[in-house]
Write an enzyme that holds these catalytic residues in place. Structure first.
Site, mmCIF file in Angstrom:
data_model
loop_
_atom_site.group_PDB
_atom_site.id
_atom_site.type_symbol
_atom_site.label_atom_id
_atom_site.label_comp_id
_atom_site.label_asym_id
_atom_site.label_seq_id
_atom_site.Cartn_x
_atom_site.Cartn_y
_atom_site.Cartn_z
ATOM 1 N N CYS A 1 7.166 4.348 10.747
ATOM 2 C CA CYS A 1 8.255 3.185 10.565
ATOM 3 C C CYS A 1 9.525 3.758 10.674
ATOM 4 C CB CYS A 1 8.011 2.650 9.469
ATOM 5 S SG CYS A 1 8.717 0.866 9.428
ATOM 6 N N ASN B 1 6.010 -1.482 9.265
ATOM 7 C CA ASN B 1 6.074 -2.736 8.347
ATOM 8 C C ASN B 1 7.484 -2.978 8.533
ATOM 9 O OD1 ASN B 1 3.384 -3.472 6.745
ATOM 10 N ND2 ASN B 1 3.586 -1.420 7.169
ATOM 11 N N ASN C 1 3.832 8.324 1.757
ATOM 12 C CA ASN C 1 3.514 7.432 2.693
ATOM 13 C C ASN C 1 3.059 8.466 3.760
ATOM 14 O OD1 ASN C 1 3.736 5.398 4.514
ATOM 15 N ND2 ASN C 1 5.490 4.460 3.828
ATOM 16 N N GLU D 1 1.355 1.513 9.720
ATOM 17 C CA GLU D 1 1.776 2.030 8.507
ATOM 18 C C GLU D 1 1.049 1.359 7.318
ATOM 19 O OE1 GLU D 1 5.854 1.219 7.139
ATOM 20 O OE2 GLU D 1 6.118 3.125 6.362
ATOM 21 N N GLU E 1 10.365 2.210 -1.321
ATOM 22 C CA GLU E 1 9.772 3.124 -0.775
ATOM 23 C C GLU E 1 10.480 4.467 -1.310
ATOM 24 O OE1 GLU E 1 8.418 3.753 3.142
ATOM 25 O OE2 GLU E 1 9.061 1.965 3.798
ATOM 26 N N LYS F 1 5.470 10.839 5.801
ATOM 27 C CA LYS F 1 6.931 10.068 6.013
ATOM 28 C C LYS F 1 8.035 11.073 5.708
ATOM 29 C CE LYS F 1 8.693 5.455 6.249
ATOM 30 N NZ LYS F 1 8.408 4.193 6.167
HETATM 31 N N1 CDT Z 1 8.560 0.450 6.436
HETATM 32 C C1 CDT Z 1 9.725 0.856 6.814
HETATM 33 O O1 CDT Z 1 9.992 2.139 6.953
HETATM 34 N N2 CDT Z 1 10.524 -0.269 7.092
HETATM 35 C C2 CDT Z 1 11.835 -0.363 7.317
HETATM 36 C C3 CDT Z 1 12.558 -1.250 7.099
HETATM 37 C C4 CDT Z 1 14.081 -1.335 7.219
HETATM 38 S S1 CDT Z 1 14.930 -0.395 6.008
HETATM 39 C C5 CDT Z 1 14.680 -1.186 4.393
HETATM 40 C C6 CDT Z 1 12.041 -0.029 9.112
HETATM 41 O O2 CDT Z 1 13.096 0.959 9.485
HETATM 42 O O3 CDT Z 1 11.583 -0.785 9.907
#
Ligand code: CDT
Length: 303
Positions: free
Chosen positions: A171, A196, A109, A46, A145, A126
């Site tokens: 993600c 990420n 995204n 991502e 995000e 996304k």
């Molecule tokens: N990039 C992404 O969606 N990361 C989220 C981080 C946790 S929620 C702040 C994930 O679900 O891995």
């Protein structure tokens, strides 16, 4: 059986100051390596072209815009498309998309799927955006995000390519069972998913030690309960002082991890996936037609 050799191209950290051209060089090195190992499809993470910028609050729209792509391919990313065509290897790529339409700016995204001829096959925006809208100075780093992206309106898709039915997610989507089930109902046999994931989750830090467990738990369950291959690919390592989870992996429709990255750096893992192995699950324990009871699930789609 229908075999496809798939690579997962984990990326190590990308510094805020690292130019796109340098990131693309790293990605091209992984693309060439994957080709040498026989892959015809390579999955990148991502937001693969830049540092994970939602960790900062930006007041200045121009500075924020610097993390987005206005066109795909653009000047920086064109070499990836050209290499795909020359080598005959397609790819999935996550990036920040900025478009202007109807007199408005839209930011998403996004991920794309590019085929072995270097042509765009599909685009996904996304659906599940995590984090928060406003600057929250109490956090050691932000997760903006919800501020920097609009949720994708088109939901999950299924694209016929690479001799099979391909799906895309990004993600946070991997934590939601609906991602896999909707994709499976549309016929997806192999779901690609870049992530990420900060190890530290400021609102519930007592879960930090579970990040790796939750990562595999949801993807393995999603693969098994829907009889599909899942390719989960991290941007990993210590990026601008923030530790990001690695553990990129390829998961069989049985839920078994068949390949996994062992570093937090640029790393390639490869597996020959037989798309017909989806049938071991879909024609038996999770035969949707025989055993699914949608008439009992109405609450799932109520607001
Ligand atoms: N990039 C992404 O969606 N990361 C989220 C981080 C946790 S929620 C702040 C994930 O679900 O891995």
């Amino acid at each position: 059986s229908r075999h496809i050799v798939v690579g997962a191209a984990q990326l190590g950290p990308i510094a805020r100051s690292e130019p796109r051209s340098r990131v693309i060089e790293r990605m091209l090195a992984l693309l060439h390596k994957a080709h040498r190992r026989g892959a015809t499809l390579l999955v990148f993470p991502e937001l693969a072209l830049t540092t994970f910028f939602p960790r900062w609050f930006f007041d200045d729209a121009d500075e924020l815009d610097g993390f987005y792509e206005g066109e795909m391919p653009g000047e920086a990313t064109r070499p990836l498309f050209e290499a795909a065509r020359q080598l005959g290897i397609g790819f999935y790529l996550g990036y920040a998309e900025r478009i202007e339409s109807g007199g408005r700016v839209h930011r998403y995204n996004t991920s794309i799927l590019v085929d072995q001829a270097g042509e765009l096959v599909g685009k996904y925006r996304k659906v599940h955006l995590p984090g928060h809208h406003e600057h929250e100075p109490w956090r050691p780093f932000q997760h903006l995000e919800k501020r920097y992206f609009e949720p994708g309106e088109d939901g999950f898709g299924c694209w016929e390519a690479f001799g099979g039915k391909m799906g895309m997610a990004l993600c946070n989507d991997r934590r939601w069972p609906e991602t896999y089930r909707v994709s499976a109902l549309k016929g997806v046999e192999l779901l690609m998913l870049g992530y990420n994931t900060p190890i530290h989750y400021p609102p519930v830090p007592e879960h930090d030690h579970l990040q790796g467990f939750h990562n595999h738990l949801c993807m393995q369950a999603g693969a098994y309960q829907n009889g599909m291959w899942v390719v989960g690919v991290a941007k990993a390592g210590r990026e601008e002082g923030c530790d990001l989870l690695g553990q990129s992996c390829i998961i069989a429709p049985t839920g078994e991890i068949v390949a996994m990255a062992s570093t937090l750096e640029d790393e390639l893992i490869v597996h020959e996936c037989d798309l017909d192995r989806t049938r071991e699950i879909r024609e038996h324990i999770f035969n949707f037609r025989l055993h699914r009871r949608p008439e009992c699930y109405g609450v799932l789609v109520d607001d």
